[in-house]
Design a protein around this motif. Structure first.
Motif, short mmCIF file in Angstrom:
data_model
loop_
_atom_site.label_atom_id
_atom_site.label_comp_id
_atom_site.label_asym_id
_atom_site.label_seq_id
_atom_site.Cartn_x
_atom_site.Cartn_y
_atom_site.Cartn_z
N GLY A 99 88.61 17.63 122.45
CA GLY A 99 89.99 17.21 122.42
C GLY A 99 90.18 17.46 124.50
N MET A 100 88.95 17.77 124.73
CA MET A 100 89.11 17.58 126.60
C MET A 100 88.62 15.68 126.77
N ASN A 101 87.91 15.35 125.65
CA ASN A 101 87.68 13.76 126.25
C ASN A 101 89.56 13.42 125.56
N GLN A 102 90.15 13.87 125.16
CA GLN A 102 91.11 12.93 124.05
C GLN A 102 92.56 13.21 125.05
N GLY A 103 92.26 14.05 126.32
CA GLY A 103 93.66 15.10 126.75
C GLY A 103 93.83 15.94 126.99
N PHE A 104 93.54 16.82 126.68
CA PHE A 104 93.45 17.94 125.98
C PHE A 104 92.95 19.41 126.37
N LEU A 105 93.71 20.11 126.99
CA LEU A 105 93.21 21.10 128.16
C LEU A 105 93.10 22.23 126.55
N PRO A 106 91.83 22.71 126.58
CA PRO A 106 92.13 24.23 125.44
C PRO A 106 91.52 25.33 126.12
N SER A 107 92.78 25.93 125.78
CA SER A 107 93.35 27.30 125.78
C SER A 107 92.10 28.36 126.39
N ALA A 108 92.98 28.96 127.09
CA ALA A 108 91.89 29.57 128.10
C ALA A 108 91.09 30.93 126.90
N ASN A 109 92.18 30.98 126.08
CA ASN A 109 91.62 32.43 124.96
C ASN A 109 90.71 31.21 124.47
N GLU A 110 89.95 30.18 124.00
CA GLU A 110 89.52 29.23 123.25
C GLU A 110 88.15 29.57 123.88
N LEU A 111 88.22 29.21 125.51
CA LEU A 111 87.30 29.48 126.54
C LEU A 111 86.43 30.78 126.18
N ASN A 112 87.74 31.87 126.31
CA ASN A 112 86.98 33.30 126.53
C ASN A 112 86.40 33.29 125.30
N GLU A 113 86.55 32.65 123.95
CA GLU A 113 85.96 33.39 122.84
C GLU A 113 84.10 32.79 122.34
N THR A 114 84.32 31.21 122.80
CA THR A 114 83.38 30.67 122.89
C THR A 114 82.24 31.07 123.69
N VAL A 115 82.56 31.61 125.34
CA VAL A 115 81.90 32.06 126.34
C VAL A 115 81.39 33.47 125.52
N GLN A 116 82.51 34.56 125.44
CA GLN A 116 81.70 35.92 124.37
C GLN A 116 80.91 35.81 123.74
N ASP A 117 80.70 34.38 122.59
CA ASP A 117 80.06 34.11 121.43
C ASP A 117 79.10 33.95 121.85
N ILE A 118 78.45 33.34 122.64
CA ILE A 118 77.31 32.56 123.69
C ILE A 118 76.33 34.53 123.68
N LYS A 119 77.75 35.12 125.00
CA LYS A 119 77.32 36.36 125.60
C LYS A 119 76.33 37.31 124.03
N GLU A 120 77.26 37.04 123.45
CA GLU A 120 76.75 38.36 122.24
C GLU A 120 75.44 37.76 122.05
N LEU A 121 75.38 36.60 121.51
CA LEU A 121 74.21 35.83 120.83
C LEU A 121 73.15 36.70 121.80
N ARG A 122 73.33 35.56 122.79
CA ARG A 122 71.85 36.07 124.46
C ARG A 122 71.18 37.75 123.87
N ALA A 123 72.47 38.73 124.26
CA ALA A 123 72.50 39.75 123.94
C ALA A 123 71.25 40.31 122.39
N VAL A 124 71.81 39.85 121.65
CA VAL A 124 71.35 40.07 120.21
C VAL A 124 69.96 39.28 119.81
N ILE A 125 69.59 38.53 120.43
CA ILE A 125 68.15 37.36 120.64
C ILE A 125 67.47 37.96 121.73
N ARG A 126 67.72 38.84 122.55
CA ARG A 126 66.82 39.35 123.55
C ARG A 126 66.01 40.91 123.02
N LYS A 127 67.04 41.60 122.63
CA LYS A 127 66.92 42.69 121.56
C LYS A 127 66.08 42.45 120.30
N ALA A 128 66.23 41.41 120.02
CA ALA A 128 65.12 40.93 119.17
C ALA A 128 64.04 40.50 119.72
#
Length: 117
Positions: free
Chosen positions: A83-112
């Motif tokens: 989307g960014m390459n096509q000139g669209f800026l992602p919503s802050a909500n999309e970015l925040n959700e993706t970052v939150q997913d990464i943080k949660e996954l990282r925490a779960v993997i570290r615990k495992a």
């Protein structure tokens, strides 16, 4: 000669196992905390293992599920980049959700992996 020079191990032993035998062997090695080589030496040659290593328990089903989550997050990031390459800026909500997913996954993997202290 030093002790390490005297004790060079350069001979290999190769043997075949059924999938069930291999799973049992690897499970026993992991439960003992020894490497496969040290476990074999201890059981077959009555030698004391060189050193005990902390073996991390591996939950294949859990890691497979996490691998799927990594793929989903990667897909989300790819869509954002496209989307960014096509000139669209992602919503802050999309970015925040993706970052939150990464943080949660990282925490779960570290615990495992036993890093949850």
């Amino acid at each position: 000669m030093s002790k390490s020079e005297i004790r060079q191990r350069n001979e290999r032993v190769i043997f075949r196992l059924t999938p069930e035998e291999r799973a049992s062997f690897e499970s026993r090695c992991q439960a003992s905390g020894f490497s496969k080589s040290d476990y074999f030496r201890k059981k077959c040659l009555d030698e004391a293992p060189l050193r005990k290593r902390k073996a991390l328990p591996v939950d294949v089903e859990l890691l497979t599920r996490y691998l799927g989550q990594v793929g989903r997050i990667g897909n989300n990031l790819n869509q954002v980049a496209k989307g960014m390459n096509q000139g669209f800026l992602p919503s802050a909500n999309e970015l925040n959700e993706t970052v939150q997913d990464i943080k949660e996954l990282r925490a779960v993997i570290r615990k495992a992996l036993g890093y949850d202290h």
